[in-house]
Design a protein around this motif. Sequence first.
Motif, PDB file in Angstrom:
ATOM      1  N   ASP A 191       0.876  -1.165   0.000  1.00  0.00           N
ATOM      2  CA  ASP A 191       0.000   0.000   0.000  1.00  0.00           C
ATOM      3  C   ASP A 191       0.914   1.215   0.000  1.00  0.00           C
ATOM      4  OD1 ASP A 191      -1.585   2.212   0.912  1.00  0.00           O
ATOM      5  OD2 ASP A 191      -3.058   0.790   1.682  1.00  0.00           O
ATOM      6  N   GLU A 192       0.672   2.169  -0.896  1.00  0.00           N
ATOM      7  CA  GLU A 192       1.570   3.312  -1.020  1.00  0.00           C
ATOM      8  C   GLU A 192       1.674   4.124   0.269  1.00  0.00           C
ATOM      9  OE1 GLU A 192       0.391   6.278  -3.791  1.00  0.00           O
ATOM     10  OE2 GLU A 192      -1.701   6.314  -3.156  1.00  0.00           O
ATOM     11  N   ALA A 193       0.685   4.013   1.151  1.00  0.00           N
ATOM     12  CA  ALA A 193       0.687   4.790   2.383  1.00  0.00           C
ATOM     13  C   ALA A 193       1.431   4.094   3.522  1.00  0.00           C
ATOM     14  CB  ALA A 193      -0.745   5.082   2.811  1.00  0.00           C
ATOM     15  N   ILE A 219       2.421  -1.855  -6.262  1.00  0.00           N
ATOM     16  CA  ILE A 219       2.047  -0.775  -5.371  1.00  0.00           C
ATOM     17  C   ILE A 219       0.580  -0.439  -5.582  1.00  0.00           C
ATOM     18  CG2 ILE A 219       2.604   1.552  -4.566  1.00  0.00           C
ATOM     19  CD1 ILE A 219       4.976  -0.399  -4.450  1.00  0.00           C
ATOM     20  N   ILE A 220      -0.206  -0.504  -4.502  1.00  0.00           N
ATOM     21  CA  ILE A 220      -1.617  -0.135  -4.568  1.00  0.00           C
ATOM     22  C   ILE A 220      -1.731   1.351  -4.240  1.00  0.00           C
ATOM     23  CG2 ILE A 220      -3.911  -0.493  -3.580  1.00  0.00           C
ATOM     24  CD1 ILE A 220      -3.051  -3.349  -2.954  1.00  0.00           C
ATOM     25  N   ARG A 221      -2.214   2.112  -5.174  1.00  0.00           N
ATOM     26  CA  ARG A 221      -2.325   3.569  -5.011  1.00  0.00           C
ATOM     27  C   ARG A 221      -3.768   3.933  -4.701  1.00  0.00           C
ATOM     28  NH1 ARG A 221       2.657   4.916  -6.236  1.00  0.00           N
ATOM     29  NH2 ARG A 221       3.783   3.734  -7.831  1.00  0.00           N
ATOM     30  N   ARG A 222      -3.947   4.744  -3.679  1.00  0.00           N
ATOM     31  CA  ARG A 222      -5.293   5.135  -3.231  1.00  0.00           C
ATOM     32  C   ARG A 222      -5.760   6.426  -3.928  1.00  0.00           C
ATOM     33  NH1 ARG A 222      -6.986   0.424  -1.131  1.00  0.00           N
ATOM     34  NH2 ARG A 222      -5.427  -0.449   0.240  1.00  0.00           N
TER      35      ARG A 222
END
Length: 222
Positions: A191-193, A219-222
């Motif tokens: 998760d990018e965060a 990378i999972i971007r929100r």
Amino acid sequence: MDITQCSYDYLSGTDIYYYQHPDMFHVNTDTSLLGQFMEIRKKDVVMDIGTNNGALLLYAMQHKPKQLIGVEINAQACELAAYNLNELHQAQAKIICADILQLRHECVSCIVCNPPYFKVSNEKQVNQREHMARARHEKQLLLEALIAKISSLLQDKGRLYMVHRADRLIDLCVLCRKHQMEVKKIQLVYDEAKQEARSVLLEVMKQGQPHCRILKPMIIRR
């Protein structure tokens, strides 16, 4: 199964629609990631362990394998999976209502699985709805028992595609090798965060040679 109680959704990355029941485990990001990670071949007999509403089999269906088999302990989920696959999409899948540890079945060439992730250290933390507890917690299906059963159901050189928590990666690799399977491909999901990987995608081969490819992280971007 009253289909009018279900929501009509689509599988991420596809144009496939399906039904989800509000009281059952819903398709999440990990299910979608695994569906797009697994490599299904036309000659494959694909078994989904814990098929729930049949989402992973719907992903596999796109590749036109030889046969689709779903195994699910919850009878209501079996009805929904059968509806999604056979009524909605005419996939002619076989849905088996059974405890996977008790299942007797001929060996298959490919198994896909999004298993329970969490060890049970405190009963108060376990979801009180039985089918949700089975989907999320290793209460009735411990990881080693699952890996051993998968090995027994796979043909030699058969493949397993699995998603799990990244912090269980070492457990997964050790248990696979213990049960005559080799991890062939790994992709970590971030998760990018957050600083640490959240999930891991695995390709595993029964009686495979000890050579593993580590893919670029996702990378999972929100």
